[in-house]
Design a protein around this motif. Structure first.
Motif, PDB file in Angstrom:
ATOM      1  N   LEU A  98      45.850  34.456  48.514  1.00 21.83           N
ATOM      2  CA  LEU A  98      45.787  36.118  48.685  1.00 21.83           C
ATOM      3  C   LEU A  98      45.015  36.615  47.343  1.00 21.83           C
ATOM      4  CD1 LEU A  98      49.956  36.817  47.448  1.00 21.83           C
ATOM      5  CD2 LEU A  98      48.238  36.109  49.582  1.00 21.83           C
ATOM      6  N   SER A  99      44.193  37.883  47.755  1.00 25.15           N
ATOM      7  CA  SER A  99      42.586  38.563  47.230  1.00 25.15           C
ATOM      8  C   SER A  99      43.231  39.602  47.018  1.00 25.15           C
ATOM      9  CB  SER A  99      41.746  38.218  47.774  1.00 25.15           C
ATOM     10  OG  SER A  99      41.354  36.881  48.018  1.00 25.15           O
ATOM     11  N   VAL A 100      42.256  39.730  45.339  1.00 20.42           N
ATOM     12  CA  VAL A 100      42.581  41.378  44.870  1.00 20.42           C
ATOM     13  C   VAL A 100      41.843  41.340  44.104  1.00 20.42           C
ATOM     14  CG1 VAL A 100      43.346  40.503  42.760  1.00 20.42           C
ATOM     15  CG2 VAL A 100      43.815  43.065  43.042  1.00 20.42           C
ATOM     16  N   SER A 101      40.789  42.670  44.752  1.00 25.09           N
ATOM     17  CA  SER A 101      39.871  42.693  44.016  1.00 25.09           C
ATOM     18  C   SER A 101      39.682  43.117  41.738  1.00 25.09           C
ATOM     19  CB  SER A 101      38.725  44.047  44.338  1.00 25.09           C
ATOM     20  OG  SER A 101      38.937  43.680  45.951  1.00 25.09           O
ATOM     21  N   ALA A 102      38.458  42.672  41.465  1.00 21.62           N
ATOM     22  CA  ALA A 102      38.507  42.526  40.153  1.00 21.62           C
ATOM     23  C   ALA A 102      37.070  43.634  40.046  1.00 21.62           C
ATOM     24  CB  ALA A 102      38.169  41.583  39.485  1.00 21.62           C
ATOM     25  N   MET A 103      36.885  44.339  39.820  1.00 24.41           N
ATOM     26  CA  MET A 103      36.243  45.690  39.987  1.00 24.41           C
ATOM     27  C   MET A 103      35.160  45.585  38.343  1.00 24.41           C
ATOM     28  SD  MET A 103      36.543  47.249  42.949  1.00 24.41           S
ATOM     29  CE  MET A 103      35.456  47.790  42.687  1.00 24.41           C
ATOM     30  N   ALA A 104      34.511  44.958  38.536  1.00 24.87           N
ATOM     31  CA  ALA A 104      33.777  44.161  37.654  1.00 24.87           C
ATOM     32  C   ALA A 104      31.377  44.728  37.003  1.00 24.87           C
ATOM     33  CB  ALA A 104      33.709  43.045  37.898  1.00 24.87           C
ATOM     34  N   PRO A 105      31.154  45.078  36.616  1.00 29.26           N
ATOM     35  CA  PRO A 105      30.119  45.109  36.683  1.00 29.26           C
ATOM     36  C   PRO A 105      29.403  44.406  36.405  1.00 29.26           C
ATOM     37  CG  PRO A 105      30.157  46.603  34.542  1.00 29.26           C
ATOM     38  CD  PRO A 105      32.028  46.233  35.387  1.00 29.26           C
ATOM     39  N   ASP A 106      29.654  43.549  35.526  1.00 25.85           N
ATOM     40  CA  ASP A 106      29.189  41.751  35.124  1.00 25.85           C
ATOM     41  C   ASP A 106      30.388  41.148  35.515  1.00 25.85           C
ATOM     42  OD1 ASP A 106      29.977  42.289  31.886  1.00 25.85           O
ATOM     43  OD2 ASP A 106      28.599  43.563  32.811  1.00 25.85           O
ATOM     44  N   GLU A 107      29.715  40.732  34.908  1.00 25.29           N
ATOM     45  CA  GLU A 107      31.248  38.606  34.854  1.00 25.29           C
ATOM     46  C   GLU A 107      32.160  38.960  33.812  1.00 25.29           C
ATOM     47  OE1 GLU A 107      26.869  36.196  33.339  1.00 25.29           O
ATOM     48  OE2 GLU A 107      27.450  38.655  34.715  1.00 25.29           O
ATOM     49  N   TYR A 108      31.216  39.759  32.224  1.00 20.49           N
ATOM     50  CA  TYR A 108      31.891  39.693  31.034  1.00 20.49           C
ATOM     51  C   TYR A 108      32.755  40.769  31.325  1.00 20.49           C
ATOM     52  CZ  TYR A 108      28.546  36.076  30.346  1.00 20.49           C
ATOM     53  OH  TYR A 108      27.734  35.081  29.949  1.00 20.49           O
ATOM     54  N   THR A 109      33.348  42.133  32.225  1.00 17.56           N
ATOM     55  CA  THR A 109      33.117  43.331  31.335  1.00 17.56           C
ATOM     56  C   THR A 109      34.441  43.406  33.134  1.00 17.56           C
ATOM     57  OG1 THR A 109      31.505  43.644  30.805  1.00 17.56           O
ATOM     58  CG2 THR A 109      32.784  46.103  31.385  1.00 17.56           C
ATOM     59  N   LEU A 110      35.691  43.916  32.957  1.00 18.18           N
ATOM     60  CA  LEU A 110      36.641  44.909  33.855  1.00 18.18           C
ATOM     61  C   LEU A 110      37.282  45.438  33.516  1.00 18.18           C
ATOM     62  CD1 LEU A 110      38.452  43.522  36.077  1.00 18.18           C
ATOM     63  CD2 LEU A 110      40.192  42.827  34.091  1.00 18.18           C
ATOM     64  N   ASP A 111      36.591  46.354  34.472  1.00 22.41           N
ATOM     65  CA  ASP A 111      36.935  48.438  35.112  1.00 22.41           C
ATOM     66  C   ASP A 111      38.151  48.665  35.247  1.00 22.41           C
ATOM     67  OD1 ASP A 111      34.165  48.492  33.490  1.00 22.41           O
ATOM     68  OD2 ASP A 111      33.704  49.406  35.126  1.00 22.41           O
ATOM     69  N   SER A 112      38.264  47.901  36.691  1.00 23.06           N
ATOM     70  CA  SER A 112      39.734  48.274  37.318  1.00 23.06           C
ATOM     71  C   SER A 112      40.167  47.349  38.413  1.00 23.06           C
ATOM     72  CB  SER A 112      39.791  49.560  37.898  1.00 23.06           C
ATOM     73  OG  SER A 112      38.413  49.758  38.622  1.00 23.06           O
ATOM     74  N   TRP A 113      41.444  47.114  38.721  1.00 27.69           N
ATOM     75  CA  TRP A 113      41.637  46.922  40.014  1.00 27.69           C
ATOM     76  C   TRP A 113      41.744  47.842  41.007  1.00 27.69           C
ATOM     77  CZ3 TRP A 113      41.672  41.301  38.910  1.00 27.69           C
ATOM     78  CH2 TRP A 113      42.055  40.747  37.970  1.00 27.69           C
ATOM     79  N   SER A 114      41.486  46.845  42.283  1.00 26.61           N
ATOM     80  CA  SER A 114      41.849  47.182  43.640  1.00 26.61           C
ATOM     81  C   SER A 114      42.099  46.366  44.727  1.00 26.61           C
ATOM     82  CB  SER A 114      40.114  47.891  43.809  1.00 26.61           C
ATOM     83  OG  SER A 114      39.984  49.081  43.187  1.00 26.61           O
ATOM     84  N   TYR A 115      42.760  47.176  45.820  1.00 25.07           N
ATOM     85  CA  TYR A 115      43.054  46.422  46.872  1.00 25.07           C
ATOM     86  C   TYR A 115      42.225  46.972  47.669  1.00 25.07           C
ATOM     87  CZ  TYR A 115      46.843  45.634  44.382  1.00 25.07           C
ATOM     88  OH  TYR A 115      48.538  45.161  43.874  1.00 25.07           O
ATOM     89  N   LYS A 116      41.994  46.185  49.730  1.00 24.82           N
ATOM     90  CA  LYS A 116      41.083  46.632  50.129  1.00 24.82           C
ATOM     91  C   LYS A 116      42.253  47.615  51.429  1.00 24.82           C
ATOM     92  CE  LYS A 116      37.492  43.005  50.295  1.00 24.82           C
ATOM     93  NZ  LYS A 116      36.298  42.513  51.089  1.00 24.82           N
ATOM     94  N   ASP A 117      41.933  48.599  51.946  1.00 25.83           N
ATOM     95  CA  ASP A 117      42.615  49.338  52.948  1.00 25.83           C
ATOM     96  C   ASP A 117      41.657  48.399  53.781  1.00 25.83           C
ATOM     97  OD1 ASP A 117      40.115  50.138  53.828  1.00 25.83           O
ATOM     98  OD2 ASP A 117      40.738  52.167  53.001  1.00 25.83           O
ATOM     99  N   PRO A 118      42.640  49.167  55.184  1.00 25.76           N
ATOM    100  CA  PRO A 118      42.602  48.192  56.722  1.00 25.76           C
ATOM    101  C   PRO A 118      40.911  48.502  57.083  1.00 25.76           C
ATOM    102  CG  PRO A 118      44.244  49.839  56.612  1.00 25.76           C
ATOM    103  CD  PRO A 118      44.026  49.973  55.077  1.00 25.76           C
ATOM    104  N   THR A 119      40.708  49.359  56.739  1.00 28.15           N
ATOM    105  CA  THR A 119      38.983  49.252  56.672  1.00 28.15           C
ATOM    106  C   THR A 119      37.798  48.849  56.160  1.00 28.15           C
ATOM    107  OG1 THR A 119      37.742  51.594  55.620  1.00 28.15           O
ATOM    108  CG2 THR A 119      39.242  52.039  58.605  1.00 28.15           C
TER     109      THR A 119
END
Length: 305
Positions: free
Chosen positions: A80-101
């Motif tokens: 299972l994979s969830v997307s960590a929205m991160a501008p660099d390897e130390y900073t986490l902005d938010s979390w996202s899932y991918k839609d069917p597209t």
């Protein structure tokens, strides 16, 4: 505790790469996998794998793959994979899932519930098919929040398992929905392996206490749900074990196994103090035989301790 090889894997695959599963075995009889026994890995990267219908099928991709996998094995792994929205390897902005597209949908109470429902449907289908072992393997995939491209490899992300971003943590968007989905479809004839992380080695080492806490809590949540047995784990990339390699210069060549072996001792010193309390009691198990990991595994760090 033990090490056990896994067939599941993620990005930056190489000929020498595999995963190592580290499990807590508290009062649970070992479930032995026969030599040569095959298992399938079902990749779940977003809602496109859990909803709708696969080409040529009346079922979603996840269920279609599960149905085909049962023709040759009674063991299945869900990566299972969830997307960590991160501008660099130390900073986490938010979390996202991918839609069917393939677009990114921000994680929220609604999308978490949607993710959980999709997982539950596929896991229920696997149990009804007759699988005897189900393995859950969780990942975070770092994605740049503006450029929408990979930020770095998940193994090099310096974030915590309970770290909140936009009000949510990895535990909220990955672990708890998976636990809820599993708990709803339990069967006394099925063994469950649950790897709370995969290829997230640097975080495992730097925040070992938090990961151990998550291991214990996850097992407690699952152990009384009616499964035949439950083992909870984290999974490390065998080639890039601690996530420290290439941390200062993550260029493609740094993933070469020969360079990795040559640089490991030097780079590992930076995280050794975090690593030792985490791994000192682990063993390597092959079938019914278990060995001390540092004396038997032919890896570059055996001479460091």
């Amino acid at each position: 505790m033990l090490f056990s090889p896994s067939a599941a894997s993620g990005a930056h695959r190489g000929p020498y790469a595999q995963l190592v599963i580290i499990t807590f075995m508290i009062g649970v009889a070992p479930y032995t996998i026969r030599a040569g026994q095959l298992g399938a890995t079902v990749m779940v990267n977003g809602f496109g794998d859990l909803e709708g219908a696969a080409r040529g099928s009346d079922k979603p991709v996840c269920q279609t793959v599960v149905q085909r996998a049962y023709k040759f094995s009674d063991i299945v792994s869900f990566a299972l994979s969830v997307s960590a929205m991160a501008p660099d390897e130390y900073t986490l902005d938010s979390w996202s899932y991918k839609d069917p597209t393939g677009n990114f949908i921000p994680a929220s109470s609604d999308t978490i519930a949607r993710w959980q429902r999709g997982l539950q449907a596929c896991l229920s289908f696997a149990v009804k098919q007759g699988f005897k072992q189900i393995h859950i393997l969780g990942h975070w995939d770092p994605v740049h929040p503006v450029l929408y491209r990979p930020t770095t490899w998940r193994n090099l992300m310096d974030i915590k398992p309970y770290q909140k971003a936009a009000g949510l943590s990895y535990n909220d968007v990955m672990i708890q929905p998976a636990i809820t989905a599993l708990s709803a479809v339990s069967s006394p004839s099925v063994n469950v392996l649950f790897s709370i992380s995969g290829e997230m080695g640097l975080s495992n080492y730097l925040y070992a206490a938090s990961w151990r806490d998550m291991l214990t809590k996850t097992r407690t949540q699952l152990q009384n749900k009616g499964w035949k047995s439950v083992k909870v784990a984290t999974a490390l990339n065998w080639q890039m074990f601690c996530g420290c390699v290439a941390a200062s210069s993550p260029v493609p060549g740094s993933f070469d196994p020969l360079r990795y072996n040559a640089s490991f001792a030097r780079e590992f010193t930076g995280v050794k103090k975090y690593a030792m309390p985490y791994v000192k009691n682990f063993k390597v198990c092959q079938g019914s035989k278990c060995y001390n990991v540092w004396s038997r595994v032919q890896l570059p760090w055996i001479s460091l301790f």
